[in-house]
Structures are given as C-alpha cells and as structure tokens.
Scaffold this motif. Structure first.
Motif, PDB file in Angstrom:
ATOM      1  N   UNK A 795       0.812  -1.222   0.000  1.00 26.47           N
ATOM      2  CA  UNK A 795       0.000   0.000   0.000  1.00 26.47           C
ATOM      3  C   UNK A 795       0.836   1.258   0.000  1.00 26.47           C
ATOM      4  N   UNK A 796       2.094   1.126  -0.389  1.00 26.35           N
ATOM      5  CA  UNK A 796       2.953   2.308  -0.365  1.00 26.35           C
ATOM      6  C   UNK A 796       2.459   3.374  -1.347  1.00 26.35           C
ATOM      7  N   UNK A 797       2.018   2.953  -2.525  1.00 26.74           N
ATOM      8  CA  UNK A 797       1.495   3.905  -3.503  1.00 26.74           C
ATOM      9  C   UNK A 797       0.263   4.627  -2.995  1.00 26.74           C
ATOM     10  N   UNK A 798      -0.632   3.891  -2.316  1.00 29.24           N
ATOM     11  CA  UNK A 798      -1.816   4.522  -1.740  1.00 29.24           C
ATOM     12  C   UNK A 798      -1.425   5.544  -0.682  1.00 29.24           C
ATOM     13  N   UNK A 799      -0.394   5.222   0.095  1.00 26.62           N
ATOM     14  CA  UNK A 799       0.055   6.158   1.121  1.00 26.62           C
ATOM     15  C   UNK A 799       0.578   7.443   0.501  1.00 26.62           C
ATOM     16  N   UNK A 800       1.331   7.320  -0.598  1.00 24.46           N
ATOM     17  CA  UNK A 800       1.837   8.518  -1.277  1.00 24.46           C
ATOM     18  C   UNK A 800       0.690   9.356  -1.832  1.00 24.46           C
ATOM     19  N   UNK A 801      -0.320   8.676  -2.405  1.00 29.64           N
ATOM     20  CA  UNK A 801      -1.470   9.402  -2.936  1.00 29.64           C
ATOM     21  C   UNK A 801      -2.226  10.114  -1.823  1.00 29.64           C
ATOM     22  N   UNK A 802      -2.376   9.430  -0.696  1.00 26.19           N
ATOM     23  CA  UNK A 802      -3.064  10.050   0.440  1.00 26.19           C
ATOM     24  C   UNK A 802      -2.278  11.256   0.954  1.00 26.19           C
ATOM     25  N   UNK A 803      -0.959  11.131   1.003  1.00 23.40           N
ATOM     26  CA  UNK A 803      -0.131  12.251   1.465  1.00 23.40           C
ATOM     27  C   UNK A 803      -0.243  13.444   0.526  1.00 23.40           C
ATOM     28  N   UNK A 804      -0.306  13.169  -0.776  1.00 24.15           N
ATOM     29  CA  UNK A 804      -0.462  14.261  -1.732  1.00 24.15           C
ATOM     30  C   UNK A 804      -1.817  14.927  -1.587  1.00 24.15           C
ATOM     31  N   UNK A 805      -2.849  14.136  -1.313  1.00 24.34           N
ATOM     32  CA  UNK A 805      -4.183  14.704  -1.077  1.00 24.34           C
ATOM     33  C   UNK A 805      -4.161  15.650   0.115  1.00 24.34           C
ATOM     34  N   UNK A 806      -3.495  15.237   1.185  1.00 26.17           N
ATOM     35  CA  UNK A 806      -3.411  16.089   2.377  1.00 26.17           C
ATOM     36  C   UNK A 806      -2.636  17.371   2.067  1.00 26.17           C
ATOM     37  N   UNK A 807      -1.565  17.261   1.295  1.00 32.06           N
ATOM     38  CA  UNK A 807      -0.780  18.455   0.958  1.00 32.06           C
ATOM     39  C   UNK A 807      -1.609  19.437   0.142  1.00 32.06           C
ATOM     40  N   UNK A 808      -2.383  18.918  -0.803  1.00 30.22           N
ATOM     41  CA  UNK A 808      -3.232  19.799  -1.605  1.00 30.22           C
ATOM     42  C   UNK A 808      -4.257  20.515  -0.741  1.00 30.22           C
ATOM     43  N   UNK A 809      -4.835  19.785   0.198  1.00 28.82           N
ATOM     44  CA  UNK A 809      -5.819  20.399   1.090  1.00 28.82           C
ATOM     45  C   UNK A 809      -5.161  21.448   1.986  1.00 28.82           C
TER      46      UNK A 809
END
Length: 1157
Positions: A795-809
C-alpha cells in the motif's frame, strides 16, 4: 591458472560463449558494453577457451561457438556456467548481467553499474545557459548532435574577457576627475577598497565555481544553486538589471565622447546644461536601437569584434603609460588660462589669456580704423596720428565688463586679478603630485580653482555668466565611490564562459584573479600617474573645458590625444554590445529555470535559441537608463546591483564553508569563510557609502522578488545552502528545546490533526483542517495525519497518494505544516502509532484534533466510534490535549467571518487552562474576531456562587482576558423519569447490539469451520480479529484463559458432535429467550447517575448558550471498563444535544496558561 581481462566487446549473439541455437536472435543489437570478465582455471587447449578468446579479441568466431551451456573439466576445474543468470534459455540482451555481479542482479534494474555511470560522467557536456538542469538533461532517448569539445584556455577564455569587461568607460572619462576631486590619497583608498571587494568576491566565486561542474550560467547559476531559488532569482534579476544599466552607461559614455570630443558640431540642441542632456537622449536612443538590431541580427559579429575592441583598450592604456614617461622629459604643450586662482573656459580664450593686447594701428586699417580711433579718443582724450601700438581689449574683456571699452565697468574680481597661464601637464618630474595629494570637493556651481595661486581679492561667488569652469555636480567621497565602482566590475566574464573552457575548474580562478590583479595595478598606477603628471585644475575639469574640450586623459597620451579618444569610443561601444548580448541571455536563463512565473515568456526566442523577447525587454530597460542621460547618475544604479550580486556570492561561499556541507569540496583551496565575510561586509558598506537611498531601493526590489518567488514561484530543490542552513538551525533549535519541558508561558498548541479518507482518497471532513488553521492563525507546528489500512509493502502507492491529497488540502487552506501517512492493518493501531511517533524532539504535538464520529448509531462500520474512544484513551495516556469539534460541517470557513456573537466556555473541571486559552487564540483569526467571550462555571449547593464569580473575574483580569463571567448553580434534584427511561433505552440498545454482533460472529465462525475443517493451521483464525474488535469484555475473558484456550483450539479434533456442542455453548444468547432476558434488565445505577448529570448539564447549557456561535466544554473521560464504551458515546451525545457548534476539550494534564509575566 588464472587470467583477468578487461575487454570492450559488443554483446552480440556470436560473441557470447555458451549460447545455444535455441536462443532468440539478438545479433541486431549494437549496444557496446564495458565488461569485466575473469576466467579462472580454464585450460588454454580447451575449445571453449579458444572460442572465447577468439570472440573477445576479434569480435567474431560465432560459427565455432559450442552449442552446450556448460562444460565439465576433467581435471576437477570449475564449470563455466551459462552467462544468463537464472535462465536456461536465451534472454534479451538488456537483461544480461556479468557472472561476477550475479549477487546484485536484482539491483540492476534501478541502479546502473559503475562502468556505465562513469562512462556517462566522463562524456558530460556543459549545457547552454539556463537550458535545463544538468541532471535532468541527461536522457538516453534524446539524440544530441556531436559538438566540438571546448578548447579555450585560461588566457583566451578567462583572462582577456575579464580585462575587456573590467576596463571601460570610467577609466577614460572619469578616473582623472576622481583623482583631481578626491586627491591622490583618497583616490588610492577608493580604488583599493573597490579592488579588494572584487578580489575577495573572486576568491569566493572561484571556490564555488570549482565545487563541481558549473554550466554556462555564470553568477546566477552559482548563487541560485548555492543559496536556493529565492535568493538566486532575486540576485539574478538584480545582476540582470545591473548588466542592462551597464549597457546604458557604456552607450552614454560613447555618446559623450562623440559629442564632446570628436564632433561637437553634431549637437542637435545648442547650449549647455539641459541641451546637452537632450542631445545625449537623442543620440543614445539611436545608438541603442542600432546596437540592439546588430545583436538581434547576428551575435557572432559581436563576438568577432570583441578582440578588436579589446585591442583598442590595451593600445589606449599603453599610450597613457608611454605619455606619462615622455612627459618627464618633454611635457605636452597644453596651457590653462587662470584669472587669479580661477580656471577660465578654454573656448573663450582663443590664445589670448590676458585682459588687453597691444596692436599696431597699421594692422587695423582694414578693420574699421575710424571706429577703433573713436573708441581710443573717448578713452584717452587725445589723438595720436603717428603709427604706434594700440592697447586693445581681448575677447575675455567682454565677458567680465559691460562693454569692450577700456573704461567700462568690470567685475570686481576681474579688476583685482590678472590673467596667467599654467601648464596643463607639468610632467612626471614637476612635483605637481604634492598639490594633488589632498581632496578638493566642490558643490554644484563652484569654480574650479588652483589653491597654490594667489588671489588678491576675496570676491563674491562667481556668476555663471562668467567664462569660468564650473562644477556640474556636488561631489563627495561617497559619490565618487559609486561612480568609480563600475570600473572594477566584470569579474564574472570568465565564469560566464565556463561552458567554453577546456578546464573550467583550473582556468576560472587563475584567469579571474590574474585579471583583477592586472586591472588593480593599472588603476592604482594610473591614479599615481595622473596625480604626478596633470595639474589639479585640469583633473577637476570633468569635460576638459579649460583645454578647449579635449579629453583630459588624452592630453597625457602619446603620440596624440586621438589615440585615447578613438580607442575609448570603440571600447565603450564594444562594452555596450557585450552588455546587450549578455543581459538577455541571463534573463533567458532565469526564465527557463521557471522560478518566476511572469518571466516565462522571456525564455522563448528564435529557432536558434537567441532570446528575442529578452532582448526587447533589455532594450526597453536600457532606454530608461539612457533617458537619465547622465553617466554620473547611471553609474551608482548599476553599482548597487553589482554590489548586491557580489555580496551574495560571498555569502554563498561563507555559508557553504561554515555549514560544512558534505558536497562542499572546492578544488580551489585558497579561501576561508573570514575572507568571504570580509568581502560581504565591504560590499554592504560600499552600497550605503556610495548611495544609501539607492541601496535601500535595490534591497527593496530584491526583497520583493524574493517574496514573490517564495509565494508564487516554482518549487526547486537544488541542494542549496539555505536548505543546509535551515537544517543546521533546526537541529540547533531542536537540541535546545530538548533541554527541558517548555515553560507555561511558552506553551502553544502544536496540533496533530487526524483526518479520515474515503474510498476515493478524498478527505471526509476538510472543515477540520479549516478549524485548525483558524486556531493556529497560520502559525506554529501542525501535523496532518491519516491512516491507510493495509500492508506497507503493498500500500505504499496509496500512502503517497493520500499524502499528496493532504498536501493539496493544506495548500488550499493555507496551513503551514507537515503531512504524515501511516499504513497499518487497523485504523486504531495506526492512530496509536502516529500519536506516539509524530514530531521530533521538543517539536512533538501536544494537542490532538479529531472529528466526531458522525451518525455513529446508524453507522455500518461499528469500528468508527470504537476507534474514536480508543484514540481518546491513547491521547489521555500520552498526556496530550484533545479537541473534538462536533458538527464540524457547520463551522465557518475562512472566507465567512462570524457576525457578532459569543464564544461560550463551560468550565466544569480544571483542565490546565485550555478552555481559557482556546477562545483567545480563535479570536486572533479574522473569522472569530468580532465574537465576544463568556465564561460559565458550575456551582454546587455547598459552593458560594457570589464569591466564585468574584474569584473568576479576578482570575481573568490577571490573565489579561476580557470575558463576561457567570456562575450557574446546579441544585440537587431527583432523577427524572426521562433520565431513567433514557438510560434504560441506552442499555437495552447496547445489549441488543452486542447479541446481534455475537450472532453474526457465530455464523461467520461456523462457515469458517466448514471451510477449513481439514486445515489445522487455519483453526487459529476463529475469533481472531473480529472478536477482539467486537467486544471488549470477551477480549478480557480471552486474556484470563488465553493460552490454554488457544492451545485447546489448535489441538482439538473437530467432529460433528463437538461442533454442535461448541455452537450450543457459545450462542445461547442468540435464542429468543436471550432477547426476552435482555428486555427485562434493569439499568445500572452508575449509568443512571451519569445520564442524570448529562441531561441536567445539557438543559443548562442549551438554556444559556443556545444563541452562541461556539460552545466549548470539558470532555468527560472514557470509562476504565471497556464494556461501557457505547454508554460513553451516548453520554456525550446527550451532553451536546441541541447545540449547533460544540468543541469538546480535554486537557493534557499540564498548565497551559499563567497569570505571571
């Protein structure tokens, strides 16, 4: 026997020993590889060895290659394995790995072999200025044209270009004036300080330029890669503006030489002062247009002319030295007319430096004898008829007297003093240097005077109508520094050509430092020669008016002044062309780096890469400098920009040296951080010495560009020194914070905001981050975290995507902070890990912000509210404060300021002052600024409510918090039927849900038994995760007999009878009788009391705070017994019923507010 070979062979099919005929055809590939091969214990007579040898030496012999993959050696030697690792059949050539690197074959896909890496580095080519990052431009797919390797050495590539750029218009037009005005001693000081500044800057620049390969970006590249994009962009633009204004200065210098010394008749506007400025503007604009067109049409012509212009400069300087030596024996015949000690303008002398002259009457017969005789009769009263000498007034007489008559009324100073002539250039052996040692600063309109000549009358200030030589500007030491400094700039010429140098890391330091030493020696010796050869009044005569508009330095030249005039004209034109050529390329490099968005258009140009748009902007900015029309006003402007550039070069070197960055390994070792700091100090001092207001303007411009890049520019990671400085400062601060717990006065909320993502990786409650930003007002530490369920490896890719979502917010809400995403099997475990591990040292979060589990009663996921309660327990155990906004979707956004209202605080139990501090922090934000603050506290029957109110008001006064105070009395009352019924419904619901979940788990357990009855290993999964997550009581029971029960489950043999028995004993509550027992239960007394408190408090809070914008109240702690978790949620629900916006606050156990200063 062992042989080790280094071979360079094409890896074709026929070249590989042991390749079978069944291998795929790879002979079409032509990749050449560097292969290290060793052949151990191979019999030289063996046919395979011979084939191998033939293949490696000649590249052929494929027909003789054996078809088998390996051969046993009869003498016990080792086998030669198939060259393809883990593949009996042939593989693609790109998957080939050497036998000796088989251990690292898994790494080969992502990490290159050392041989291929070295090959790429060895074939590195410098890129064009600002084209791309040199790391990014290396692309295998990109086909590049073969280019000639750079061949320029130190002399041609660095030394001569630096000489050409350093020697310029100031040397020929202003250095003599600087020496005459400041005196030899102060002039030496000015030159020495300016040369020290450039020398120290060159040392720092050499260290930076030799710390790795510097593409052709010059000072901009060095500063930006050393200090980061913000400083790089700001200083790069300042350097660009300096270079552009330098072009304007050179053009103005060329026009001044043209109109004053070569063809004065070409002036369009006649007269002095403003007329001369208008001439400069007109001719300067025309010259700028022609130069821009020349640069636009062909830069190659400019480069070819550079050597001619440099030759003009060198010839002119040599002629000055020869002329100075010749003047010791045969001084040039230039005289200056003086009236008393005042200098007379040479235009009005006409070889008659006297008041009157004697003229024969016979010679005047042709010039209206009668008129002259009449004048003479009027003046003498008698007539002489015989031929004789007649005294006549000169042309100068008419400038000082009201008429040409000898008895006319004249100027007092004219009457009291006589005319005299002095040598303009007494010569090297005259001793005139003793008079020129000291300064002679003048104000605008003062007459240029020679102090050694006597003046018999102290006259009133000279009128501008008289033919004196006047000072055109007010001079001072600081002004002269600003005017002279541009003559030592140009030290970056060598680093700007680093892409054309054979060995840039050797040539740049040597060539630049030698050029500075040469020019410094020329300037210092020129100051001495000018002071020793030329009279002071001529030196102070800026435009040569006293010597009939001749260039002052030209009068010293040998064999003729025209050598200097023509040479200086062409050299200034060449320097202007060089500036108009270099400045657009510098702007293009900045634009292509894409750090300043609005400059992107200037990164484009013609098909051949010429910066057309950048040239247009450069011409427009240079036109602004030409409209100033004064060399003395333009010079301080570019002085500021160059000094700022040099300052940051020194700062970059000092910073890298002090930080001891691992990558800081310059080949040039003769540097030290103290030298860089000294150079930086001199640059800063010179900025304010020369012109403090220009210095402030330049700093403001650089600061505005810096902030613009910081907020709107592109993010660049260049490994710059500012990042290193930030790391060092952060490390130092963290170590200091680690020394002890923070004092109460220093306590501030360091937030850990827990957000939940849905299946589409969208944040479920973005308003939670909005509230956090309002609480922090954009300041302080904020960590935004989330948990991704799963395995980290998958799930490393999902974690990176989630982190990018948080950064955008976070960017959207303008929250400055960090993101943290943890992958865990269960959400509660991930949150627990995050709370334990977030932060670093003294910068750990002290407050957790989490959302209320929305619709937890109807939620399909029963784990949401259990995770919530578990987080409350973990936060309490970690001694962290907890903030839980309820109905977060109703909270105002940052663009919706609250109307006037109140923030109500219900202070029920002491929590360290969190309830007092939070409203104060919220009211710092614009959203809550208009809201007032009310504090309610609860008094029991035994409390004195009046005294409590006074004490609370005093406490708030000492806290410097303005708020209304009210004490609410809670009278003892009987438990109402509503409370009892509410408690009963709560317990019945809880019991029913427990039975339903047990029934569900039993059904799942039976299905699992049927599925895995033959698998002993999988029996351990019975009741593993779901049971633990379902009921805390069952988890406790499992803990009491855990090991024996687990052992029994694993070892037992499941038969039909035992399965039925297990089902009967574990699902008794799922029968209808079990539900009837549940309906007949009586509520627990402790639950009734808690419900009573929640109901009574809710009634009071709703009554008092129903119109409040926000209600803050203490959050009760969770029960110690986990069986009461659902009841705890119900208590909180009852406590906050009927309130629109609620913030539940739970203190961390430490005081966060104090009355002491």
């Amino acid at each position: 026997m062992t042989s080790v070979r280094f071979t360079v062979t094409p890896t074709k099919a026929e070249d590989l020993p042991g390749l079978s005929d069944t291998s795929p055809d790879i002979s079409s590939r032509s990749d050449t590889r560097v292969r290290f091969g060793s052949r151990e214990s191979v019999n030289r007579n063996d046919p395979l060895s011979e084939a191998s040898a033939g293949a490696t030496t000649t590249g052929g012999g494929g027909a003789d290659t054996p078809e088998h993959c390996s051969i046993d050696q009869g003498d016990g030697n080792s086998k030669i394995s198939n060259v393809y690792i883990n593949n009996s059949h042939g593989m693609d050539d790109d998957d080939f790995y050497d036998r000796n690197l088989a251990l690292f074959e898994e790494e080969m896909d992502t990490r290159p072999k050392v041989s291929s890496l070295l090959n790429r580095l060895a074939n590195y080519t410098n890129l064009t200025q600002g084209a791309k990052e040199h790391e990014e431009a290396e692309s295998i797919e990109e086909k590049k044209k073969a280019s000639k390797s750079p061949q320029m050495g130190t002399f041609m590539g660095v030394y001569l270009p630096c000489l050409q750029n350093i020697f310029g218009v100031i040397l020929f037009l202003r250095l003599t004036w600087v020496v005459g005005t400041a005196g030899v001693l102060q002039s030496l000081c000015i030159v020495f300080v300016c040369c020290c500044c450039t020398m120290l800057t060159a040392i720092s620049m050499s260290a930076i330029a030799t710390n790795g390969v510097v593409p052709a970006g010059g000072s901009y590249f060095m500063i930006s890669r050393s200090l980061g994009p913000e400083f790089g962009g700001a200083v790069g633009l300042c350097f660009y503006l300096g270079t552009t204004f330098a072009g304007a200065m050179y053009i103005l210098g060329a026009i001044e030489i043209l109109l004053v010394y070569i063809v004065p008749e070409a002036s369009i506007f006649k007269g002095d002062g403003s007329s001369m400025l208008n001439n400069m503007r007109v001719y300067g604009s025309i010259c700028l247009l022609l130069m821009s067109l020349l640069v636009f049409v062909g830069v190659k012509y400019v480069n070819k002319l550079a050597s001619i212009f440099l030759a003009c400069v060198i010839v002119s300087i040599i002629s000055i030295y020869i002329g100075a030596l010749v003047s010791a024996f045969h001084p040039p015949d230039f005289t200056v007319c003086m009236l008393g000690n005042r200098t007379i303008n040479g235009h009005d002398v006409k070889n008659q430096c006297r008041k009157t002259f004697m003229e024969s009457i016979n010679k005047t017969a042709e010039r209206s004898v009668s008129n002259i005789t009449a004048d003479y009769e009027n003046s003498t009263g008698e007539v002489t008829h015989e031929p004789a000498l007649v005294e006549k007034p000169t042309k100068l007489w008419g400038h000082f007297c009201l008429s040409q008559a000898l008895n006319a009324t004249c100027d007092e100073y004219f009457n009291a003093n006589n005319f005299s002539e002095i040598q303009a250039i007494p010569g090297l052996a005259s001793g005139i240097i003793s008079e020129n040692l000291w300064s002679s600063y003048l104000s605008k309109g003062d007459v240029v005077e020679k102090s050694s000549l006597g003046s018999s009358h102290a006259a009133h200030p000279a009128s501008i109508e008289r033919p004196y030589v006047f000072a055109d500007i007010t001079t001072s030491f600081t002004l002269l520094v600003g005017i002279f400094f541009p003559s030592v700039t140009g030290i970056m010429a060598g680093s700007n050509r680093s892409g054309d140098l054979k060995d840039a890391q050797r040539s740049i330091p040597i060539g630049t430092i030698l050029a500075i030493l040469t020019t410094s020696l020329v300037y210092l010796s020129s100051v001495g020669l000018f002071g020793a050869c030329i009279d002071g009044v001529v030196l102070r005569d800026k435009f040569g008016d006293s010597i009939e508009n001749k260039l002052v330095v030209g009068t010293l030249a040998w064999p003729t002044p025209w050598v200097i005039v023509i040479g200086s004209f062409f050299s200034t034109c060449g320097a202007g062309l060089q500036s108009l050529t270099g400045a657009p390329r510098l702007l293009q490099a900045i634009a292509k780096d894409n750090i300043i968005p609005f400059l992107r258009v200037f990164g484009h140009g013609k098909a051949n890469g010429e910066p057309t748009w950048a040239l247009l902007l450069t011409a427009l900015i240079a036109e602004l400098g030409i409209l100033i029309a004064s060399l003395d006003l333009v010079a301080p402007i570019l002085t500021m920009f160059f000094l700022m550039c040099y300052l940051f070069v020194n700062l970059a070197c000092a910073l890298q040296t002090l930080l001891r960055t691992p990558n800081w390994r310059p080949r040039f070792s003769y540097y030290h951080w103290t030298l860089s700091f000294l150079g930086m100090t001199i640059c800063l001092a010179l900025m304010f010495i020369s012109s403090w207001y220009y210095a402030i303007v330049a700093m403001v411009i650089a600061g505005m560009i810096y902030k613009y890049i910081e907020y709107h520019g592109a993010e660049k990671e260049w490994g710059d020194g500012i990042r290193g400085l930030s790391l060092s400062a952060a490390r130092y601060a963290l170590l200091r914070l680690e020394e002890g717990p923070p004092h109460t006065k220093n306590w501030r909320p360091q937030l850990l905001v827990l957000l939940k993502l849905d299946e589409d990786a969208h944040v479920k409650s973005p308003h939670l981050l909005t509230f956090a930003s309002q609480l922090k007002a954009g300041k302080g530490l904020t960590i935004v975290g989330t948990v991704v369920s799963g395995n980290f490896l998958h799930s490393f890719g999902e974690a990176l995507a989630a982190e990018q979502t948080l950064k955008n917010l976070m960017d959207k809400e303008r929250v400055k902070g960090f993101c943290q995403c943890i992958v865990a099997q269960k959400a509660r475990e991930g949150i627990s890990h995050m709370i334990q591990s977030s932060g670093l040292g003294g910068m750990k979060p002290n407050t957790v912000v989490m959302g209320w589990p929305h619709a937890w009663r109807q939620s399909e996921d029963p784990q949401s509210w259990k995770t919530f309660i578990n987080t409350v327990r973990v936060t309490t155990a970690a001694h962290l404060a907890l903030l839980v906004p309820k109905n977060i979707s109703l909270f105002p956004s940052n663009s919706e300021p609250c109307a006037e209202g109140y923030i109500d605080v219900w202070w029920i139990v002491h929590d360290g002052g969190m309830l007092m501090l939070l409203p104060f922090l919220l009211r710092q934000h614009k959203v809550w600024r208009k809201c007032g603050m009310r504090i309610f506290t609860v008094a029991q029957m035994e409390d004195n409510s009046i005294q409590m109110k006074k004490d609370l008001a005093t406490f708030l006064y000492h806290l410097r918090i303005e708020a209304e105070v009210e004490v609410v009395e809670m009278h003892d009352s009987d438990i109402s039927a509503y409370t009892y019924e509410r408690t009963l419904m709560m317990e019945q619901r809880s019991q029913m849900l427990r039975q339903m979940r047990l029934s569900k788990s039993d059904r799942e357990r039976e299905a699992q038994l049927v599925k895995d009855r033959n698998s002993m290993l999988r029996l351990t999964s019975i009741g593993s995760d779901d049971d633990d997550d379902t009921d805390g009581g069952e988890r406790d029971r499992a803990a009491s007999g855990g090991s024996s029960e687990h052992h029994r489950r694993v070892q037992m043999t499941w038969t039909k009878e035992k399965t039925s028995h297990y089902r009967a004993t574990h699902s008794g509550c799922s029968t209808p009788e079990g539900f009837r027992d549940m309906l007949s239960i009586r509520p627990d007394h402790s639950n009734v009391r808690r419900m009573h408190t929640a109901v009574k408090l809710n009634e009071v809070i709703v009554n008092k705070s129903h119109d409040a914008r926000l209600v803050l109240l203490n959050m009760p702690g969770p029960p110690k017994n986990t069986e009461g978790d659902e009841n705890y949620m119900e208590f909180l629900e009852v406590l906050t019923e009927g309130l629109e916006r609620v913030l539940l606050v739970r203190g961390g156990g430490s005081e966060v507010i104090t009355i002491y200063s």
